[in-house]
Design a protein around this motif. Structure first.
Motif, PDB file in Angstrom:
ATOM      1  N   ALA A  37       0.817  -1.209   0.000  1.00  0.00           N
ATOM      2  CA  ALA A  37       0.000   0.000   0.000  1.00  0.00           C
ATOM      3  C   ALA A  37       0.852   1.261   0.000  1.00  0.00           C
ATOM      4  N   ASP A  38       1.958   1.268   0.752  1.00  0.00           N
ATOM      5  CA  ASP A  38       2.776   2.479   0.805  1.00  0.00           C
ATOM      6  C   ASP A  38       3.578   2.675  -0.480  1.00  0.00           C
ATOM      7  N   THR A  39       3.903   1.589  -1.179  1.00  0.00           N
ATOM      8  CA  THR A  39       4.543   1.724  -2.490  1.00  0.00           C
ATOM      9  C   THR A  39       3.584   2.401  -3.463  1.00  0.00           C
ATOM     10  N   LEU A 313      -4.445 -11.847   6.528  1.00  0.00           N
ATOM     11  CA  LEU A 313      -4.653 -10.493   7.028  1.00  0.00           C
ATOM     12  C   LEU A 313      -6.074 -10.031   6.711  1.00  0.00           C
ATOM     13  N   GLY A 314      -6.863  -9.772   7.753  1.00  0.00           N
ATOM     14  CA  GLY A 314      -8.217  -9.271   7.578  1.00  0.00           C
ATOM     15  C   GLY A 314      -8.217  -7.783   7.258  1.00  0.00           C
ATOM     16  N   ALA A 322      -1.965   0.097   8.382  1.00  0.00           N
ATOM     17  CA  ALA A 322      -1.815   1.281   7.526  1.00  0.00           C
ATOM     18  C   ALA A 322      -1.936   2.570   8.319  1.00  0.00           C
ATOM     19  N   ALA A 323      -2.632   2.529   9.469  1.00  0.00           N
ATOM     20  CA  ALA A 323      -2.815   3.724  10.284  1.00  0.00           C
ATOM     21  C   ALA A 323      -1.592   4.035  11.154  1.00  0.00           C
ATOM     22  N   PRO A 331       0.929  -4.687   3.634  1.00  0.00           N
ATOM     23  CA  PRO A 331       0.198  -5.636   2.777  1.00  0.00           C
ATOM     24  C   PRO A 331      -1.279  -5.284   2.694  1.00  0.00           C
ATOM     25  N   ALA A 332      -1.923  -5.733   1.633  1.00  0.00           N
ATOM     26  CA  ALA A 332      -3.348  -5.485   1.432  1.00  0.00           C
ATOM     27  C   ALA A 332      -4.175  -6.478   2.228  1.00  0.00           C
ATOM     28  N   ALA A 333      -5.407  -6.095   2.526  1.00  0.00           N
ATOM     29  CA  ALA A 333      -6.344  -7.015   3.178  1.00  0.00           C
ATOM     30  C   ALA A 333      -6.515  -8.257   2.315  1.00  0.00           C
TER      31      ALA A 333
END
Length: 379
Positions: A37-39, A313-314, A322-323, A331-333
């Motif tokens: 996500a940060d990429t 990962l839920g 991410a927060a 990583p993504a959900a």
């Protein structure tokens, strides 16, 4: 003409390079195998060049570079980790889009054990006893691979698992001491030493020396720092190194013994503020080196968190990660991890190495405890 230059970053370290390039004012296209996500947040566009945890896909990589070559204002691409292990792919990629970094032929010379250690000897630089053939008595020896990174390839010389021939195994005396690295930027002739770091290296499963992170930049004794500076100067000229790179070495308390050079932006760049990617581009394209850095005033650390068990990962967990400003490589959900897979990384700031190490350990343990085990994960 497009006002903002576009820089393409590719490889496993795309997140760090994308964030650094965005801080330095570039429009970023990121190519890697994870798509964290940060990429994606740092880049104007992201594209996959392989599957997570696997080698870069040649066709996907070349197609992605060809697409990136059509981006507005593109000036070239920077090869991150994994490409030093794929010299043919690096060369083919450089033919598709201008490479901003060390030339593929020089990367090949650097990563060839006979060439590299002969050069160290010629420069009068210390390194562990190294040989291409297995020692008669394997006790106290390690087996390494020339075209590999991250420490996953390192095994005891007596390990019965065969080494892949295409990766060219070599053997090296195991040394007691602290694993370290030096970050520098080179212009093909000389270099500017930017800082030294202590590496976080621990066993993981059957792998005795897995790289997990770094702490720094550190203040070292002046004579030791001068010796590392002289080493990177000599190596930069001998191998025509260009741009950001790192030198790994072992500090035994009295001397430093050199291990390898990574001829690309290393993960330790995450311990620094803005300016590194611009310095990389200017060193490669214009032959300009940045001024000598000031003495470090902030000690930072970063460490990869590996899953202790199978994890899925839920959405709530992904949002919680991410927060957090101290979590990276997000990583993504729905992402699934087997035991031993890297999940994300955490960062910390402290007054000294012990404080940073303690904070990283606490964050690692707390994060692992929050990860919900997956009922079943296909292997």
């Amino acid at each position: 003409m497009h006002a903002t230059p576009t820089l393409v970053v590719a490889g496993r370290s795309a997140r760090l390079m994308a964030e650094a390039a965005a801080r330095d004012g570039y429009r970023v296209v990121a190519l890697d195998t994870y798509g964290d996500a940060d990429t994606r947040r740092a880049a104007a566009r992201w594209q996959a060049i392989g599957r997570p945890g696997e080698r870069l896909d040649l066709r996907l990589t070349l197609d992605a570079l060809a697409a990136a070559a059509r981006e507005p204002g593109v000036i070239g691409w920077v090869a991150g980790s994994d490409f030093e292990c794929e010299p043919e792919l690096l060369a083919q990629g450089a033919a598709v889009l201008p490479l901003i970094g060390t030339a593929p032929a020089d990367v090949r010379r650097l990563r060839e054990p006979t060439s590299f250690f002969a050069t160290l000897a010629g420069l009068g630089l210390l390194y562990p006893e190294t040989r291409l053939e297995p020692p008669a008595d394997p006790r106290g020896w390690l087996r390494k691979l020339a075209l590999a990174s991250g420490g996953w390839h390192i095994r005891a010389a007596a390990d019965p698992q065969p080494a892949p021939a295409e990766r060219q195994p070599y053997y090296q005396r195991e040394l007691a001491g602290t694993p370290m690295s030096a970050l520098f930027v080179a212009d093909g002739r000389g270099a500017r030493l930017l800082g030294c770091h202590e590496l976080i290296v621990r066993p993981l499963g059957a792998h005795p020396h897995v790289w997990r992170g770094a702490i720094g930049p550190l203040v070292r004794p002046a004579a030791r720092q001068a010796a590392i500076d002289a080493a990177v100067q000599g190596l930069a000229g001998a191998f025509a190194l260009r741009g950001l790179a790192s030198l790994d070495f072992i500090d035994d308390g009295e001397r430093d013994r050199l291990l390898e050079v990574n001829p690309r932006p290393p993960a330790s760049m995450g311990l620094y503020d803005a300016g590194l990617m611009r310095a990389h581009v200017e060193a490669c394209r214009d032959g300009l080196l940045p001024p000598a850095p000031r003495a470090p005033t902030t000690l930072r650390g970063s460490e990869i968190v590996f899953a202790r068990h199978d994890v899925e990962l839920g959405s709530a967990q992904a949002a919680a990660l991410a927060a957090r400003a101290d979590c990276h490589d997000l990583p993504a959900a729905g992402s699934r991890f087997a035991a031993g897979d890297p999940v994300c990384s955490v960062s910390a700031v402290g007054r000294d190495k012990a404080a940073v190490r303690e904070t990283l350990a606490a964050k690692r343990q707390a994060l692992r405890a929050e990860l919900t085990p997956a009922a079943t994960l296909p292997r």
